[in-house]
Design an enzyme around this catalytic site. Structure first.
Site, PDB file in Angstrom:
ATOM      1  N   GLU A  89     -15.908   2.727  19.244  1.00 46.10           N
ATOM      2  CA  GLU A  89     -14.822   3.241  18.418  1.00 46.10           C
ATOM      3  C   GLU A  89     -14.759   4.763  18.415  1.00 46.10           C
ATOM      4  O   GLU A  89     -14.119   5.368  17.544  1.00 46.10           O
ATOM      5  CB  GLU A  89     -14.957   2.731  16.972  1.00 46.10           C
ATOM      6  CG  GLU A  89     -14.869   1.231  16.824  1.00 46.10           C
ATOM      7  CD  GLU A  89     -13.462   0.679  17.086  1.00 46.10           C
ATOM      8  OE1 GLU A  89     -12.599   1.443  17.563  1.00 46.10           O
ATOM      9  OE2 GLU A  89     -13.249  -0.511  16.813  1.00 46.10           O
ATOM     10  N   HIS A 107     -16.702   3.810   9.302  1.00 43.79           N
ATOM     11  CA  HIS A 107     -15.870   2.663   9.673  1.00 43.79           C
ATOM     12  C   HIS A 107     -16.653   1.394   9.389  1.00 43.79           C
ATOM     13  O   HIS A 107     -17.813   1.265   9.800  1.00 43.79           O
ATOM     14  CB  HIS A 107     -15.507   2.728  11.150  1.00 43.79           C
ATOM     15  CG  HIS A 107     -14.958   1.448  11.710  1.00 43.79           C
ATOM     16  ND1 HIS A 107     -13.924   0.764  11.103  1.00 43.79           N
ATOM     17  CD2 HIS A 107     -15.295   0.724  12.804  1.00 43.79           C
ATOM     18  CE1 HIS A 107     -13.656  -0.324  11.821  1.00 43.79           C
ATOM     19  NE2 HIS A 107     -14.480  -0.382  12.849  1.00 43.79           N
ATOM     20  N   HIS A 109     -16.446  -3.177   8.503  1.00 40.62           N
ATOM     21  CA  HIS A 109     -15.732  -4.449   8.562  1.00 40.62           C
ATOM     22  C   HIS A 109     -15.878  -5.155   7.220  1.00 40.62           C
ATOM     23  O   HIS A 109     -16.127  -6.358   7.159  1.00 40.62           O
ATOM     24  CB  HIS A 109     -16.274  -5.317   9.691  1.00 40.62           C
ATOM     25  CG  HIS A 109     -15.972  -4.803  11.059  1.00 40.62           C
ATOM     26  ND1 HIS A 109     -16.325  -5.486  12.203  1.00 40.62           N
ATOM     27  CD2 HIS A 109     -15.349  -3.663  11.481  1.00 40.62           C
ATOM     28  CE1 HIS A 109     -15.944  -4.796  13.272  1.00 40.62           C
ATOM     29  NE2 HIS A 109     -15.350  -3.688  12.848  1.00 40.62           N
ATOM     30  N   TYR A 128      -6.585   2.939 -10.808  1.00 36.77           N
ATOM     31  CA  TYR A 128      -6.302   4.370 -10.671  1.00 36.77           C
ATOM     32  C   TYR A 128      -7.139   5.063  -9.593  1.00 36.77           C
ATOM     33  O   TYR A 128      -6.795   6.158  -9.143  1.00 36.77           O
ATOM     34  CB  TYR A 128      -6.456   5.092 -12.012  1.00 36.77           C
ATOM     35  CG  TYR A 128      -7.844   5.091 -12.595  1.00 36.77           C
ATOM     36  CD1 TYR A 128      -8.833   5.951 -12.135  1.00 36.77           C
ATOM     37  CD2 TYR A 128      -8.171   4.231 -13.646  1.00 36.77           C
ATOM     38  CE1 TYR A 128     -10.098   5.964 -12.689  1.00 36.77           C
ATOM     39  CE2 TYR A 128      -9.432   4.223 -14.204  1.00 36.77           C
ATOM     40  CZ  TYR A 128     -10.393   5.100 -13.728  1.00 36.77           C
ATOM     41  OH  TYR A 128     -11.662   5.097 -14.273  1.00 36.77           O
ATOM     42  N   HIS A 169      -9.102  -6.050  11.021  1.00 39.44           N
ATOM     43  CA  HIS A 169     -10.239  -5.326  11.602  1.00 39.44           C
ATOM     44  C   HIS A 169     -11.190  -4.773  10.547  1.00 39.44           C
ATOM     45  O   HIS A 169     -12.343  -5.163  10.507  1.00 39.44           O
ATOM     46  CB  HIS A 169      -9.684  -4.189  12.485  1.00 39.44           C
ATOM     47  CG  HIS A 169     -10.723  -3.452  13.279  1.00 39.44           C
ATOM     48  ND1 HIS A 169     -10.426  -2.792  14.450  1.00 39.44           N
ATOM     49  CD2 HIS A 169     -12.037  -3.248  13.081  1.00 39.44           C
ATOM     50  CE1 HIS A 169     -11.512  -2.231  14.938  1.00 39.44           C
ATOM     51  NE2 HIS A 169     -12.512  -2.490  14.116  1.00 39.44           N
ATOM     52  N   TYR A 224     -12.715  15.796 -12.631  1.00 41.05           N
ATOM     53  CA  TYR A 224     -13.811  14.889 -12.985  1.00 41.05           C
ATOM     54  C   TYR A 224     -15.156  15.484 -12.581  1.00 41.05           C
ATOM     55  O   TYR A 224     -15.273  16.178 -11.563  1.00 41.05           O
ATOM     56  CB  TYR A 224     -13.617  13.551 -12.287  1.00 41.05           C
ATOM     57  CG  TYR A 224     -14.729  12.555 -12.530  1.00 41.05           C
ATOM     58  CD1 TYR A 224     -14.822  11.873 -13.719  1.00 41.05           C
ATOM     59  CD2 TYR A 224     -15.687  12.324 -11.543  1.00 41.05           C
ATOM     60  CE1 TYR A 224     -15.847  10.945 -13.950  1.00 41.05           C
ATOM     61  CE2 TYR A 224     -16.707  11.408 -11.755  1.00 41.05           C
ATOM     62  CZ  TYR A 224     -16.774  10.729 -12.957  1.00 41.05           C
ATOM     63  OH  TYR A 224     -17.783   9.824 -13.147  1.00 41.05           O
TER      64      TYR A 224
END
Length: 228
Positions: A89, A107, A109, A128, A169, A224
């Protein structure tokens, strides 16, 4: 014995910053497995240090990775560190680094996020924390994994966002640090799980947040944490 001319030195010993970044890449990759966001070696992780992208190798279990297994490429994809082949990838990772100021990409799955990617074109604004990824998360059009087409589809979905789903994916999320990219990934998976859970209740439709409500939340979240 002299190494072949094609061999690429590990390169980490000369660069403490690269060595530390590689340790964080491996640590994050192992965390994706421990937290159930990937199975085996199905996800990948990278971090950018200057013009070098450190990325997990293809098909190697993360618990087997050590300092000598580091893999690094330049922004054109030329391998400059290590002997192991980079993740398949790689085009997605490089596309993000060329197009954004991100310093880390995760990345996965993840089960619930992948399920949602098969159902909608955009993750419903169920919570939110949607605004923590820049707004409602889009689903990139399906393309074969590891292809430039998938990388292009991903960039379209990431426009003004820090994360997206890949159709049938998984997820792609980026951040200024690996911790931030990972936390955003976990939040995205959690939101997908919440929506799937609520949507599965017979006779009820989940209430969603309006754009105005998301903007108010985004303003509040921007302050925050502890004051700096």
């Amino acid at each position: 014995m002299t190494k072949p001319e094609t061999a690429r030195p590990n390169g980490l010993g000369e660069r403490p910053d690269l060595r530390e970044a590689w340790e964080r890449v491996v640590e994050t990759a192992r965390r994706t497995v421990a937290d159930g966001l990937v199975v085996g070696t199905s996800g990948n992780v990278s971090a950018r240090v200057g013009d070098i992208v450190l990325v997990t190798p293809s098909g190697v279990p993360y618990d087997r990775l050590g300092p000598g297994d580091a893999v690094g490429v330049d922004l054109d994809g030329r391998q400059v560190i290590g002997e192991l082949a980079p993740t398949s990838e790689l085009p997605m990772h490089l596309a993000i680094y060329r197009d954004t100021d991100a310093a880390a990409v995760v990345h996965t799955h993840a089960v619930h996020a992948t399920a949602v990617s098969t159902l909608v074109d955009e993750v419903p604004a169920i919570h939110y924390m949607t605004c923590a990824l820049g707004g409602p998360v889009r689903v990139a059009g399906y393309a074969l994994y590891g292809t430039d087409e998938l990388a292009r589809n991903m960039l379209d979905a990431l426009r003004d966002r820090t994360g997206c789903l890949l159709r049938n994916h998984g997820t792609v999320v980026h951040g200024a640090t690996l911790d931030q990219a990972y936390d955003r990934t976990a939040q995205l998976e959690w939101m997908c799980r919440v929506w799937l859970t609520a949507a599965a209740v017979p006779g009820y439709t989940p209430a969603l947040l309006s754009p105005e409500e998301l903007r108010s939340a985004a303003d509040k979240i921007s302050g925050y944490g502890q004051p700096r």
